[in-house]
Design a protein around this motif. Structure first.
Motif, PDB file in Angstrom:
ATOM      1  N   ALA A  20       0.838  -1.208   0.000  1.00  0.00           N
ATOM      2  CA  ALA A  20       0.000   0.000   0.000  1.00  0.00           C
ATOM      3  C   ALA A  20       0.870   1.254   0.000  1.00  0.00           C
ATOM      4  O   ALA A  20       0.587   2.215  -0.717  1.00  0.00           O
ATOM      5  N   LEU A  21       1.962   1.252   0.774  1.00  0.00           N
ATOM      6  CA  LEU A  21       2.875   2.396   0.824  1.00  0.00           C
ATOM      7  C   LEU A  21       3.558   2.600  -0.522  1.00  0.00           C
ATOM      8  O   LEU A  21       3.861   3.735  -0.906  1.00  0.00           O
ATOM      9  N   SER A  22       3.771   1.538  -1.278  1.00  0.00           N
ATOM     10  CA  SER A  22       4.423   1.652  -2.584  1.00  0.00           C
ATOM     11  C   SER A  22       3.573   2.417  -3.594  1.00  0.00           C
ATOM     12  O   SER A  22       4.057   2.827  -4.645  1.00  0.00           O
ATOM     13  N   LYS A  23       2.305   2.638  -3.253  1.00  0.00           N
ATOM     14  CA  LYS A  23       1.386   3.367  -4.133  1.00  0.00           C
ATOM     15  C   LYS A  23       1.239   4.827  -3.726  1.00  0.00           C
ATOM     16  O   LYS A  23       0.553   5.598  -4.388  1.00  0.00           O
ATOM     17  N   GLY A  24       1.852   5.211  -2.591  1.00  0.00           N
ATOM     18  CA  GLY A  24       1.791   6.592  -2.119  1.00  0.00           C
ATOM     19  C   GLY A  24       1.623   6.631  -0.615  1.00  0.00           C
ATOM     20  O   GLY A  24       1.509   5.591   0.040  1.00  0.00           O
ATOM     21  N   PRO A  25       1.625   7.847  -0.040  1.00  0.00           N
ATOM     22  CA  PRO A  25       1.499   7.975   1.421  1.00  0.00           C
ATOM     23  C   PRO A  25       0.241   7.262   1.938  1.00  0.00           C
ATOM     24  O   PRO A  25      -0.811   7.282   1.295  1.00  0.00           O
ATOM     25  N   GLY A  69       9.830   8.728   3.857  1.00  0.00           N
ATOM     26  CA  GLY A  69      11.113   9.367   4.111  1.00  0.00           C
ATOM     27  C   GLY A  69      12.215   8.415   3.665  1.00  0.00           C
ATOM     28  O   GLY A  69      11.958   7.436   2.958  1.00  0.00           O
ATOM     29  N   LYS A  70      13.430   8.671   4.108  1.00  0.00           N
ATOM     30  CA  LYS A  70      14.536   7.820   3.649  1.00  0.00           C
ATOM     31  C   LYS A  70      14.386   6.377   4.113  1.00  0.00           C
ATOM     32  O   LYS A  70      14.729   5.449   3.375  1.00  0.00           O
ATOM     33  N   GLU A  71      13.852   6.140   5.323  1.00  0.00           N
ATOM     34  CA  GLU A  71      13.696   4.773   5.808  1.00  0.00           C
ATOM     35  C   GLU A  71      12.628   4.011   5.027  1.00  0.00           C
ATOM     36  O   GLU A  71      12.834   2.864   4.630  1.00  0.00           O
ATOM     37  N   GLY A  72      11.479   4.635   4.822  1.00  0.00           N
ATOM     38  CA  GLY A  72      10.398   3.989   4.073  1.00  0.00           C
ATOM     39  C   GLY A  72      10.768   3.736   2.624  1.00  0.00           C
ATOM     40  O   GLY A  72      10.529   2.646   2.084  1.00  0.00           O
ATOM     41  N   ARG A  73      11.366   4.740   1.991  1.00  0.00           N
ATOM     42  CA  ARG A  73      11.799   4.575   0.596  1.00  0.00           C
ATOM     43  C   ARG A  73      12.916   3.532   0.501  1.00  0.00           C
ATOM     44  O   ARG A  73      12.955   2.739  -0.443  1.00  0.00           O
ATOM     45  N   GLY A  74      13.807   3.512   1.493  1.00  0.00           N
ATOM     46  CA  GLY A  74      14.879   2.508   1.505  1.00  0.00           C
ATOM     47  C   GLY A  74      14.327   1.094   1.619  1.00  0.00           C
ATOM     48  O   GLY A  74      14.791   0.177   0.930  1.00  0.00           O
ATOM     49  N   GLY A 128      12.314  -4.377  -3.568  1.00  0.00           N
ATOM     50  CA  GLY A 128      12.121  -4.471  -5.018  1.00  0.00           C
ATOM     51  C   GLY A 128      11.011  -3.616  -5.606  1.00  0.00           C
ATOM     52  O   GLY A 128      10.646  -3.800  -6.767  1.00  0.00           O
ATOM     53  N   TYR A 129      10.480  -2.678  -4.847  1.00  0.00           N
ATOM     54  CA  TYR A 129       9.431  -1.803  -5.374  1.00  0.00           C
ATOM     55  C   TYR A 129      10.052  -0.645  -6.159  1.00  0.00           C
ATOM     56  O   TYR A 129      11.140  -0.175  -5.827  1.00  0.00           O
ATOM     57  N   ASP A 130       9.346  -0.195  -7.188  1.00  0.00           N
ATOM     58  CA  ASP A 130       9.774   0.968  -7.962  1.00  0.00           C
ATOM     59  C   ASP A 130       9.363   2.218  -7.181  1.00  0.00           C
ATOM     60  O   ASP A 130       8.180   2.463  -6.971  1.00  0.00           O
ATOM     61  N   ILE A 131      10.354   3.009  -6.760  1.00  0.00           N
ATOM     62  CA  ILE A 131      10.061   4.200  -5.955  1.00  0.00           C
ATOM     63  C   ILE A 131      10.235   5.493  -6.753  1.00  0.00           C
ATOM     64  O   ILE A 131      10.105   6.574  -6.195  1.00  0.00           O
TER      65      ILE A 131
END
Length: 194
Positions: free
Chosen positions: A88-93, A157-162, A168-171
């Motif tokens: 769900a986070l990979s689709k946005g906040p 943030g950097k932790e979530g995006r990391g 393997g998600y496209d960020i």
């Protein structure tokens, strides 16, 4: 020919492998026209059952154990089709309902003094309730509450995006929040939901 796993004299037809770990493998299977999550254990079967019972007594929402085969070291859980929170986070906040449900679950964890693996891939929102997907837990200490362990990975943030990148998600199309924005969101969420 479809792969079949037999547990408790029931033939589960494997649809896909959900996750592979050194100690267990999780499959999505069908039996009697119904989907299940089936976990085969190399090691840790008895501990997984014990941990499941401890977490259920603590009031932690989890998929129900439908069957377990002690001889073959297999646990069969209800299957939930919803995405885990990392997907769900990979689709946005994440919307506020995720944090409402997360902190509601966290109240039970704090009261029962259990620490979960707080990263979002270990949780799933079902309706308005948060469900914990693994069975692993640790005693809650000053070092491992939600506020210190994993809450930062629930934001972009950097932790979530990391974490998304490692899984393997496209960020590339996702927003990126600075530390001060993430810190403010965490403080506001903690105050709001406590």
């Amino acid at each position: 020919m479809d792969e079949v796993i037999v547990a408790k004299n029931k033939k589960f037809i494997v649809e896909t492998v959900k996750a592979k770990h050194p100690d267990h493998t999780t499959y999505i299977c069908t039996w009697s026209n119904r989907k299940y999550l089936l976990r085969t254990f190399v090691t840790g079967f008895d501990q997984a059952l014990k941990d499941y019972k401890t977490l259920k007594r603590a009031g932690i929402n989890m998929a129900k154990v439908c069957f377990h085969d002690d001889e073959k070291k297999i646990i069969v859980f209800d299957y939930f089709p919803e995405d885990d929170c990392l997907t769900a986070l990979s689709k946005g906040p994440l919307p506020d309902i995720y944090f409402d449900a997360l902190f509601s679950l966290y109240r039970f964890a704090r009261f029962s003094k259990v620490a979960l693996d707080w990263e979002p891939q270990n949780f799933m929102l079902r309706g308005s309730q948060m469900f914990y997907l693994p069975t692993k837990w640790a005693p809650l200490t000053e070092e491992n509450p939600l506020e210190k362990e994993g809450i930062r990975t629930w934001y972009l943030g950097k932790e979530g995006r990391g974490l998304l990148a490692r899984k393997g998600y496209d960020i590339s199309g996702l927003p990126s929040f600075e530390d001060n924005v993430v810190n403010k969101s965490i403080v506001l969420s903690t105050v709001r939901y406590w």
